[in-house]
Design a protein around this motif. Structure first.
Motif, mmCIF file in Angstrom:
data_model
loop_
_atom_site.group_PDB
_atom_site.id
_atom_site.type_symbol
_atom_site.label_atom_id
_atom_site.label_comp_id
_atom_site.label_asym_id
_atom_site.label_seq_id
_atom_site.Cartn_x
_atom_site.Cartn_y
_atom_site.Cartn_z
ATOM 1 N N LEU A 382 0.861 -1.182 0.000
ATOM 2 C CA LEU A 382 0.000 0.000 0.000
ATOM 3 C C LEU A 382 0.900 1.236 0.000
ATOM 4 N N ILE A 383 0.761 2.071 -1.029
ATOM 5 C CA ILE A 383 1.641 3.225 -1.153
ATOM 6 C C ILE A 383 0.965 4.220 -2.083
ATOM 7 N N GLU A 384 1.335 5.498 -1.979
ATOM 8 C CA GLU A 384 0.763 6.505 -2.869
ATOM 9 C C GLU A 384 1.362 6.368 -4.266
ATOM 10 N N GLU A 385 0.655 6.910 -5.263
ATOM 11 C CA GLU A 385 1.045 6.708 -6.664
ATOM 12 C C GLU A 385 2.433 7.253 -6.955
ATOM 13 N N ARG A 386 2.758 8.429 -6.451
ATOM 14 C CA ARG A 386 4.063 9.018 -6.732
ATOM 15 C C ARG A 386 5.182 8.156 -6.164
ATOM 16 N N GLY A 387 4.981 7.660 -4.948
ATOM 17 C CA GLY A 387 5.997 6.814 -4.331
ATOM 18 C C GLY A 387 6.122 5.460 -4.998
ATOM 19 N N CYS A 388 5.056 5.014 -5.665
ATOM 20 C CA CYS A 388 5.075 3.709 -6.332
ATOM 21 C C CYS A 388 6.118 3.690 -7.446
ATOM 22 N N GLY A 389 6.073 4.703 -8.317
ATOM 23 C CA GLY A 389 7.046 4.758 -9.395
ATOM 24 C C GLY A 389 8.464 4.932 -8.891
ATOM 25 N N LYS A 390 8.637 5.755 -7.846
ATOM 26 C CA LYS A 390 9.972 6.013 -7.308
ATOM 27 C C LYS A 390 10.562 4.766 -6.666
ATOM 28 N N SER A 391 9.699 3.918 -6.074
ATOM 29 C CA SER A 391 10.201 2.723 -5.396
ATOM 30 C C SER A 391 10.884 1.766 -6.369
ATOM 31 N N CYS A 392 10.516 1.812 -7.654
ATOM 32 C CA CYS A 392 11.140 0.932 -8.644
ATOM 33 C C CYS A 392 12.548 1.402 -9.002
ATOM 34 N N LEU A 393 12.796 2.711 -8.886
ATOM 35 C CA LEU A 393 14.098 3.251 -9.271
ATOM 36 C C LEU A 393 15.218 2.741 -8.378
ATOM 37 N N VAL A 394 14.920 2.530 -7.099
ATOM 38 C CA VAL A 394 15.957 2.129 -6.145
ATOM 39 C C VAL A 394 16.017 0.625 -5.971
ATOM 40 N N ASP A 395 15.166 -0.125 -6.669
ATOM 41 C CA ASP A 395 15.122 -1.589 -6.561
ATOM 42 C C ASP A 395 15.661 -2.180 -7.862
ATOM 43 N N CYS A 396 16.857 -2.768 -7.809
ATOM 44 C CA CYS A 396 17.484 -3.280 -9.026
ATOM 45 C C CYS A 396 16.775 -4.517 -9.581
ATOM 46 N N ASN A 397 15.951 -5.171 -8.781
ATOM 47 C CA ASN A 397 15.186 -6.311 -9.280
ATOM 48 C C ASN A 397 13.928 -5.873 -10.014
ATOM 49 N N CYS A 398 13.542 -4.621 -9.855
ATOM 50 C CA CYS A 398 12.273 -4.137 -10.387
ATOM 51 C C CYS A 398 12.429 -3.719 -11.847
ATOM 52 N N GLY A 399 11.560 -4.260 -12.707
ATOM 53 C CA GLY A 399 11.535 -3.838 -14.092
ATOM 54 C C GLY A 399 10.391 -2.896 -14.383
ATOM 55 N N ALA A 400 9.269 -3.061 -13.634
ATOM 56 C CA ALA A 400 8.098 -2.207 -13.825
ATOM 57 C C ALA A 400 7.214 -2.332 -12.593
ATOM 58 N N VAL A 401 6.364 -1.318 -12.376
ATOM 59 C CA VAL A 401 5.377 -1.368 -11.295
ATOM 60 C C VAL A 401 4.009 -1.026 -11.877
ATOM 61 N N LEU A 402 2.979 -1.575 -11.238
ATOM 62 C CA LEU A 402 1.604 -1.331 -11.657
ATOM 63 C C LEU A 402 0.845 -0.777 -10.456
ATOM 64 N N TYR A 403 0.306 0.437 -10.614
ATOM 65 C CA TYR A 403 -0.400 1.078 -9.509
ATOM 66 C C TYR A 403 -1.898 0.985 -9.764
ATOM 67 N N THR A 404 -2.612 0.319 -8.819
ATOM 68 C CA THR A 404 -4.054 0.129 -8.944
ATOM 69 C C THR A 404 -4.715 0.334 -7.587
ATOM 70 N N ASP A 405 -5.525 1.369 -7.468
ATOM 71 C CA ASP A 405 -6.354 1.542 -6.275
ATOM 72 C C ASP A 405 -5.516 1.481 -4.990
ATOM 73 N N THR A 406 -4.471 2.298 -4.918
ATOM 74 C CA THR A 406 -3.543 2.454 -3.778
ATOM 75 C C THR A 406 -2.600 1.274 -3.609
ATOM 76 N N TYR A 407 -2.680 0.246 -4.428
ATOM 77 C CA TYR A 407 -1.753 -0.886 -4.331
ATOM 78 C C TYR A 407 -0.663 -0.744 -5.381
ATOM 79 N N CYS A 408 0.591 -0.922 -4.941
ATOM 80 C CA CYS A 408 1.755 -0.818 -5.819
ATOM 81 C C CYS A 408 2.369 -2.206 -5.967
ATOM 82 N N SER A 409 2.313 -2.761 -7.180
ATOM 83 C CA SER A 409 2.802 -4.111 -7.440
ATOM 84 C C SER A 409 4.076 -4.042 -8.273
ATOM 85 N N LYS A 410 5.136 -4.703 -7.786
ATOM 86 C CA LYS A 410 6.423 -4.702 -8.479
ATOM 87 C C LYS A 410 6.579 -5.987 -9.291
ATOM 88 N N TYR A 411 7.194 -5.844 -10.493
ATOM 89 C CA TYR A 411 7.365 -6.985 -11.392
ATOM 90 C C TYR A 411 8.812 -7.055 -11.873
#
Length: 799
Positions: A382-411
Motif C-alpha cells: 500500500l503506497i501513494e502513486e508518486r511513491g510507487c514509481g519512485k520505489s522501482c528506481l531504487v530496486d534493481c530487481n524491479c523492471g516495472a510497477v503497476l499502480y491500482t487503487d492504492t496498491y503498488c505491485s512490483k514486477y
C-alpha cells in the motif's frame, strides 16, 4: 462486428490448374480417380479430386515448393488446407512424388535422402485417391483405409473432418509460409477446446480462448470429446463414445453478420487456426464456372489484443478500430524492427543499477495508462502513486510497477502478454527509463567533489605519514608478540603463515550455544552456525572430528591455504581455535546459501545474466587459487554445494578441506579420490597425478549445471540421452539445438553458445585438452574466441 479479411494463403498460379493432369488415367466426372502404384508426380502436375476443387501435389512456397492439399478458387488462386512435413525446407522444381510399388508415397529431392510422405499404418497400400472431401487417402486391396490426411491436420479441418481428443491444430508462420507458427488449438482430453501460444507451458494462465467444457460441472463422467465440422458448417463437440453432440461452437462465436449455413453441394466449409491465432470458420461457394466466393462466417475472438503472445516479451498490444499493433514499453527497443512480434529488449544494461551506489540517479520514470500483463508481482504494498514509481528506481530487481487503487505491485522482467485495455479500476504502469544526460551531470558533479576531497587528503597526507608509521610499528610488535605466544602454546609451526584471530574453545562453544545448530557435515567434521558476542556478527564454525593424525593433516593444509589467500570470490576465514585435539575454523556466514540451493531448489532460478555473472565469479576465484595466490592451490572439491552466495549475491568458493598445495616448482599432487563423484575428473579413479586440470574438469561440470539449472546426473528426464548432462549438452550443441537447454527463458544465444563451448572444453576426458584457468576466464568474458570442442567422451585416443 469487426473481422479481418480471410487469410486464404492465396497464391496466383494460373498455369497450375491449366496443366493439372492425372497420370494414372482420367475418371468420369465426380467419380474418384485412382492413383496406381508406380505413379510419379512432378511440378506443375497434380492429382485432382473428381470435381477439381481439391488437388494434391506441389505448390509454391517461398523460393521453392511444398507438398500439400489445396482448394482451387477464383482466378486460380489456391487455399492450402494441409501440408506434408510442414517444417521441412522447400524443395526445388526437380523434386518428385513417387507412389512406390510397396505402397508408400515418397518425396525424392536433390538435397538429401528420400522422405516418406505417407505409408500404410494398417498394411501396405494398393492405390490412392484425392477425394472431393479434401481427404487424400491410401487404400488397401479390400478398399479399407490404411492412411488418410484427415488423421493429421495442420492448421485446418474441413467439413466431415474430426479433430480427435488430444490432437491439435497449429497456425502457419505467415500467409506465404505454412510451416508451424506461433499458436495452437488443442482438443484437450479433459473436454476443453483451448487456444495457447505455441511456446507457452499450456497452463491455464497461458490460454487466451477456450470453450469451458471441462470439469465436473460440464463433463462429470470424464468423457473424451472430439471437434467435428459437419456438412452444414456446424462446429460441434461430440462425445467420442456415442458421437452425440454435447456443445455447438457456432452459438458461442463472433458472427460476421452474413451467416448462411446449408448443405448445398456447391458449398465447402473449412475451419482454420489463422496466422494471428484466431480460429475462424469460412465457406467457399462455387458457381457453374467453378469460381468460388469466400465468406468469413464465425471467429473465436474479435480483438487480436486478446491473444496471448500476439506481441512478444516486453511489448504490448493496442487496438485502434480494426487494427492491432505492437509497441515497446518505455526504455525498451524492438529486437527486430522488421518483425515486431519478436518483442523488445532494454536499451540499457541492468548491471549498471547493481554497480551504482545511488541507482535512483541513473533513471527517470515513464508511465502508461490502463496497462495490464499476465505476470505475477514479487511485491505488493500500500503506497501513494508518486511513491510507487519512485520505489522501482531504487530496486534493481524491479523492471516495472503497476499502480491500482492504492496498491503498488512490483514486477521482474520480462513482462508477458502486455496490452492496453478498458478496466473498471484505472491502472498506471511505471517503467525505468535510462537517462544518460542525467548520469553525465552526476559524473561531472562527482568529479568536482572528488577533486576537493583529494586536495584535502593530499594536504593532510604529510601529517598522517608520521602517525601511520608509528601505528604500524606498534601493531607489528603487538602481532609479533601474539604469534610468538601462539607458537609457544601449540607445536604447529605455522604462525608465520597467517594473520587470523585466535579463539578459545569456550568462546566458540558459547557462540554456537553448545554446537546446537548444525548447518551441514563434510568429510572431516560438522559445520555449525553461531554468533560472536562482539557486535552480534554471525559466524560459521567448522569442527574437525576425525582422529588426530588425519585431522591434523587436514587442519594444517586448511590453515596454510586460507592464510595466504584473499580474494572477493573466496569465503573469508575469521579465525581458528587450537586446544589439544580440538581444532576449529571460523568462517564468515553467507546469508543466501549455496549455489546448489539457487539453481537446483529455488522456485525461480536466477535469470540468465545473473547466471553468467555467477559463472564468472567462480572462474575468477579459481583463477586466483591456481595462478595468482602466493601459494598455488588445487581445490579438488569444486561443486555447487561449496560455492556460497553473500548478501550481494556474489559467488564465493568455500571449503579448502581438500586443497592440495603446490609450491612454484611443483606441477601436481598424488591423492586418493575424495569429494563428490559427479564432479571428479577421470584422473581420480586412476589415482594418477592430480593437477590444476582436475579443478577445471569440476568447473566445467558446474558451468553446464549453471547453464541448464539441473544436476549433472538426472534420472527423472524425458529421454535416456538427457541423464548425463555433459553428453546431452554436446548432442544439443552438435545438432544446433541449444534452445533445448534453456526452455522458457530469454537468453543471449551467443553467450549461451560461448558458455556451452567453454564447459565442454573443461570436461574433456584427456586433461591435456582442457584449457588453463586463465584461458577459461578470457573465453567466458568473450575476450578470446572459443574453438569448436570435440565430444568429451571421445577425446582420449587409445593406443
Amino acid at each position: 462486428m469487426f473481422f479481418s479479411s480471410p487469410p486464404m494463403a492465396s497464391i496466383s498460379i494460373v498455369f497450375l490448374v491449366l496443366s493439372i493432369t492425372f497420370v494414372a488415367g482420367r475418371a468420369q466426372p465426380n467419380e474418384p480417380s485412382r492413383v496406381r502404384l508406380g505413379t510419379s508426380l512432378t511440378y506443375p502436375t497434380s492429382w485432382p479430386s473428381p470435381s477439381h476443387r481439391f488437388a494434391f501435389g506441389f505448390y509454391p512456397q517461398g523460393s521453392g515448393f511444398a507438398v500439400g492439399i489445396w482448394l482451387v478458387g477464383m482466378d486460380n488462386n489456391i487455399t492450402v488446407v494441409w501440408t506434408a512435413n510442414r517444417d521441412d525446407p522447400p524443395v526445388t522444381s526437380k523434386a518428385s512424388l513417387d507412389f512406390t510399388k510397396d505402397g508408400k508415397l515418397v518425396l525424392r529431392t536433390e538435397q538429401g535422402p528420400e522422405q516418406v510422405i505417407a505409408s500404410g499404418a494398417k498394411g501396405p497400400a494398393s492405390y490412392a485417391v484425392m477425394n472431393d472431401s479434401g481427404n487424400f487417402v491410401l487404400y488397401k486391396n479390400d478398399s479399407k483405409i490404411t492412411w488418410q490426411s484427415f488423421d493429421s491436420p495442420t492448421d485446418t479441418i474441413l467439413q466431415g473432418q474430426t479433430l480427435l481428443a488430444g490432437a491439435e491444430l497449429a497456425s502457419s508462420l505467415n500467409e506465404g509460409d505454412h510451416s508451424t507458427g506461433r499458436f495452437h488449438l488443442r482438443m484437450q482430453t479433459d473436454g476443453n477446446l483451448v487456444s495457447y501460444p505455441r511456446n507457452s507451458g499450456d497452463a491455464a494462465s497461458d490460454a487466451y480462448w477456450n470453450t469451458g467444457t471441462s470439469g465436473s460441472g460440464f463433463n462429470p463422467n470424464g468423457f473424451l470429446f472430439d471437434l467435428y465440422l459437419n456438412s452444414t458448417g456446424g462446429l460441434n463437440l461430440v462425445n467420442q463414445s456415442n458421437s452425440a453432440t454435447v456443445y455447438t461452437l457456432n452459438d458461442h462465436l463472433f458472427s460476421s453478420g452474413d451467416i448462411n449455413l446449408d448443405n448445398n453441394n456447391n458449398t465447402i466449409y473449412r475451419a482454420t487456426l489463422d496466422v494471428d491465432g484466431i480460429f475462424r470458420l469460412y465457406s467457399h461457394t462455387y458457381n457453374e464456372n467453378r469460381n468460388d466466393r469466400v465468406h468469413l462466417l464465425l471467429s473465436t475472438l474479435e480483438n487480436s489484443c486478446d491473444i496471448h503472445d500476439f506481441c512478444g516479451l516486453n511489448s504490448y498490444c493496442s487496438a485502434i478500430g480494426s487494427k492491432a499493433g505492437c509497441s515497446c514499453y518505455p526504455g525498451f527497443d524492438f529486437i527486430n524492427t522488421s518483425n515486431k512480434f519478436l518483442g523488445c529488449h532494454q536499451n540499457f544494461n541492468e548491471d549498471d543499477c547493481r554497480r551504482s551506489e545511488d541507482p535512483e540517479m541513473l533513471y527517470n520514470v515513464a508511465s502508461l495508462e490502463n496497462m495490464s500483463w499476465a505476470d505475477r508481482p514479487y511485491s505488493v504494498k500500500l503506497i501513494e502513486e508518486r511513491g510507487c514509481g519512485k520505489s522501482c528506481l531504487v530496486d534493481c530487481n524491479c523492471g516495472a510497477v503497476l499502480y491500482t487503487d492504492t496498491y503498488c505491485s512490483k514486477y521482474k522482467l520480462p513482462l508477458r502478454y502486455g496490452r492496453i485495455r478498458n478496466v473498471t479500476k484505472p491502472t498506471t504502469a511505471f517503467f525505468k527509463v535510462y537517462h544518460p544526460h542525467q548520469v553525465h551531470e552526476v559524473l561531472i558533479e562527482s568529479k568536482r567533489s572528488l577533486i576537493l576531497i583529494l586536495s584535502i587528503i593530499l594536504g593532510s597526507f604529510l601529517c598522517l605519514c608520521l602517525v601511520l608509521a608509528t601505528s604500524s610499528i606498534l601493531v607489528y610488535r603487538h602481532k609479533f608478540d601474539r604469534y610468538r605466544k601462539l607458537t609457544e602454546n601449540v607445536n604447529l609451526g605455522l604462525a608465520e603463515e597467517f594473520t587470523l584471530r585466535l579463539f578459545s574453545y569456550s568462546e566458540l562453544e558459547s557462540a554456537t550455544e553448545g554446537f546446537q545448530e548444525e548447518l551441514g557435515r563434510g568429510s572431516y567434521g560438522a559445520v555449525y552456525k553461531g554468533t560472536i558476542s562482539e557486535g552480534g556478527k554471525t559466524i560459521v564454525v567448522k569442527r574437525l572430528e576425525k582422529h588426530v593424525e588425519e585431522g591434523d593433516r587436514e587442519f594444517r593444509a586448511e590453515i596454510i591455504a586460507i592464510a595466504r589467500t584473499h580474494h572477493k570470490n573466496l569465503v573469508r576465514v575469521l579465525g581458528i581455535c587450537i586446544e589439544g585435539n580440538r581444532k576449529l575454523l571460523v568462517y564468515e556466514y553467507m546469508n543466501n546459501g549455496s549455489l546448489a540451493d539457487l539453481i537446483f531448489k529455488a522456485e525461480r532460478p536466477p535469470i540468465w545474466k545473473e547466471r553468467i555473472r555467477i559463472a564468472l565469479d567462480v572462474a575468477r576465484g579459481l583463477l586466483y587459487l591456481h595462478e595468482e595466490s602466493e601459494v598455488r592451490i588445487i581445490h579438488c572439491n569444486i561443486k555447487p554445494q561449496n560455492i556460497l552466495m553473500d548478501d550481494n549475491w556474489t559467488a564465493k568458493i568455500s571449503d579448502f578441506g581438500f586443497a592440495k598445495l603446490l609450491m612454484p616448482n611443483q606441477s601436481g599432487a598424488t591423492t586418493a579420490a575424495e569429494g563428490t563423484s559427479a564432479y571428479l575428473a577421470p584422473e581420480w579413479e586412476k589415482n594418477s597425478l592430480i593437477s590444476f586440470q582436475t579443478d577445471i574438469y569440476s568447473l566445467g561440470v558446474v558451468l553446464l549445471e549453471i547453464v541448464c539449472c539441473r544436476r549433472s546426473i538426472e534420472v527423472n528426464v524425458s529421454t535416456t540421452d538427457e541423464i548425463i548432462l555433459s553428453s546431452w549438452v554436446y548432442d544439443c550443441f552438435a545438432a544446433g539445438e541449444l534452445d533445448k537447454l534453456v526452455k522458457d527463458e530469454t537468453v543471449d544465444f551467443r553467450t549461451l553458445e560461448r558458455m556451452v563451448k567453454v564447459g565442454l572444453w573443461c570436461v574433456q576426458e584427456d586433461p591435456t585438452l582442457r584449457p588453463s584457468m586463465k584461458n577459461v576466464v578470457l573465453m567466458l568474458e568473450g575476450t578470446i574466441n572459443v574453438p569448436i570442442p570435440p565430444s568429451p567422451v571421445l577425446s582420449i585416443v587409445v593406443s
